[in-house]
Design a protein around this motif. Sequence first.
Motif, PDB file in Angstrom:
ATOM      1  N   ALA A 175      46.707  33.324  27.479  1.00 13.70           N
ATOM      2  CA  ALA A 175      46.469  34.764  27.536  1.00 13.70           C
ATOM      3  C   ALA A 175      45.571  35.107  28.722  1.00 13.70           C
ATOM      4  CB  ALA A 175      45.839  35.239  26.230  1.00 13.70           C
ATOM      5  N   LEU A 176      44.594  34.276  28.990  1.00 11.79           N
ATOM      6  CA  LEU A 176      43.704  34.520  30.116  1.00 11.79           C
ATOM      7  C   LEU A 176      44.430  34.303  31.440  1.00 11.79           C
ATOM      8  CD1 LEU A 176      40.818  35.268  30.853  1.00 11.79           C
ATOM      9  CD2 LEU A 176      40.248  32.840  30.791  1.00 11.79           C
ATOM     10  N   ALA A 177      45.269  33.272  31.501  1.00 14.62           N
ATOM     11  CA  ALA A 177      45.990  32.963  32.743  1.00 14.62           C
ATOM     12  C   ALA A 177      47.034  34.017  33.072  1.00 14.62           C
ATOM     13  CB  ALA A 177      46.654  31.593  32.634  1.00 14.62           C
ATOM     14  N   THR A 178      47.606  34.645  32.079  1.00 14.83           N
ATOM     15  CA  THR A 178      48.662  35.639  32.315  1.00 14.83           C
ATOM     16  C   THR A 178      48.150  37.066  32.255  1.00 14.83           C
ATOM     17  OG1 THR A 178      49.284  35.647  29.974  1.00 14.83           O
ATOM     18  CG2 THR A 178      50.458  34.109  31.428  1.00 14.83           C
ATOM     19  N   ALA A 179      46.853  37.230  32.134  1.00 18.93           N
ATOM     20  CA  ALA A 179      46.289  38.580  32.028  1.00 18.93           C
ATOM     21  C   ALA A 179      46.454  39.313  33.356  1.00 18.93           C
ATOM     22  CB  ALA A 179      44.821  38.509  31.630  1.00 18.93           C
ATOM     23  N   SER A 180      47.066  40.481  33.304  1.00 25.90           N
ATOM     24  CA  SER A 180      47.292  41.247  34.537  1.00 25.90           C
ATOM     25  C   SER A 180      46.010  41.902  35.020  1.00 25.90           C
ATOM     26  CB  SER A 180      48.373  42.291  34.313  1.00 25.90           C
ATOM     27  OG  SER A 180      47.967  43.187  33.293  1.00 25.90           O
ATOM     28  N   TRP A 181      45.071  42.127  34.150  1.00 29.30           N
ATOM     29  CA  TRP A 181      43.836  42.783  34.552  1.00 29.30           C
ATOM     30  C   TRP A 181      42.916  41.839  35.318  1.00 29.30           C
ATOM     31  CZ3 TRP A 181      39.612  40.240  32.819  1.00 29.30           C
ATOM     32  CH2 TRP A 181      39.779  39.417  31.699  1.00 29.30           C
ATOM     33  N   LEU A 182      43.093  40.525  35.144  1.00 27.26           N
ATOM     34  CA  LEU A 182      42.170  39.591  35.768  1.00 27.26           C
ATOM     35  C   LEU A 182      42.227  39.638  37.294  1.00 27.26           C
ATOM     36  CD1 LEU A 182      40.036  37.443  35.290  1.00 27.26           C
ATOM     37  CD2 LEU A 182      41.839  35.737  35.176  1.00 27.26           C
ATOM     38  N   PRO A 183      43.414  39.563  37.911  1.00 27.16           N
ATOM     39  CA  PRO A 183      43.432  39.627  39.388  1.00 27.16           C
ATOM     40  C   PRO A 183      42.880  40.960  39.921  1.00 27.16           C
ATOM     41  CG  PRO A 183      45.516  38.785  38.569  1.00 27.16           C
ATOM     42  CD  PRO A 183      44.739  39.241  37.385  1.00 27.16           C
ATOM     43  N   ARG A 184      43.168  42.066  39.252  1.00 26.97           N
ATOM     44  CA  ARG A 184      42.657  43.359  39.692  1.00 26.97           C
ATOM     45  C   ARG A 184      41.137  43.371  39.604  1.00 26.97           C
ATOM     46  NH1 ARG A 184      46.915  45.739  36.346  1.00 26.97           N
ATOM     47  NH2 ARG A 184      45.277  46.043  34.821  1.00 26.97           N
ATOM     48  N   GLY A 185      40.616  42.747  38.553  1.00 21.90           N
ATOM     49  CA  GLY A 185      39.155  42.737  38.385  1.00 21.90           C
ATOM     50  C   GLY A 185      38.453  41.825  39.371  1.00 21.90           C
ATOM     51  N   LEU A 186      39.167  40.867  39.956  1.00 23.25           N
ATOM     52  CA  LEU A 186      38.552  39.948  40.900  1.00 23.25           C
ATOM     53  C   LEU A 186      38.586  40.452  42.333  1.00 23.25           C
ATOM     54  CD1 LEU A 186      39.883  36.532  39.520  1.00 23.25           C
ATOM     55  CD2 LEU A 186      37.603  37.511  39.277  1.00 23.25           C
ATOM     56  N   ARG A 187      39.428  41.465  42.609  1.00 24.82           N
ATOM     57  CA  ARG A 187      39.487  42.033  43.969  1.00 24.82           C
ATOM     58  C   ARG A 187      38.208  42.804  44.267  1.00 24.82           C
ATOM     59  NH1 ARG A 187      45.149  45.008  43.902  1.00 24.82           N
ATOM     60  NH2 ARG A 187      44.609  45.044  41.733  1.00 24.82           N
ATOM     61  N   GLY A 188      37.834  42.751  45.509  1.00 20.87           N
ATOM     62  CA  GLY A 188      36.650  43.512  45.902  1.00 20.87           C
ATOM     63  C   GLY A 188      36.933  44.988  45.967  1.00 20.87           C
ATOM     64  N   GLN A 189      35.863  45.759  46.023  1.00 20.62           N
ATOM     65  CA  GLN A 189      36.041  47.206  46.134  1.00 20.62           C
ATOM     66  C   GLN A 189      36.349  47.582  47.557  1.00 20.62           C
ATOM     67  OE1 GLN A 189      32.687  49.181  44.455  1.00 20.62           O
ATOM     68  NE2 GLN A 189      33.075  48.415  42.412  1.00 20.62           N
ATOM     69  N   HIS A 190      37.087  48.650  47.750  1.00 20.77           N
ATOM     70  CA  HIS A 190      37.498  49.097  49.089  1.00 20.77           C
ATOM     71  C   HIS A 190      36.499  50.063  49.667  1.00 20.77           C
ATOM     72  CE1 HIS A 190      41.233  47.070  48.516  1.00 20.77           C
ATOM     73  NE2 HIS A 190      41.527  47.807  47.446  1.00 20.77           N
TER      74      HIS A 190
END
Length: 72
Positions: free
Chosen positions: A57-72
């Motif tokens: 569930a953690l590996a396939t979580a779609s929110w995880l990559p978005r949460g790891l991106r830096g702010q623009h």
Amino acid sequence: MSRALLRAEVAAVRRDAVARVTEVDLLVAALRDHIRDLQAERDRLRAELHRLRAERALATASWLPRGLRGQH
């Protein structure tokens, strides 16, 4: 049938009955041990399954990559 023969037969029947009861008691104890072992294995496998599901569930979580991106 004489009393001595009757006593001997009763004693033999009693010995056989005690031997069977002892054998059944040993079988029951062995089955209980086996059941406890199976229950422990079941619990271990359930815990492993729960851990693997949580990892997936953690590996396939779609929110995880978005949460790891830096702010623009």
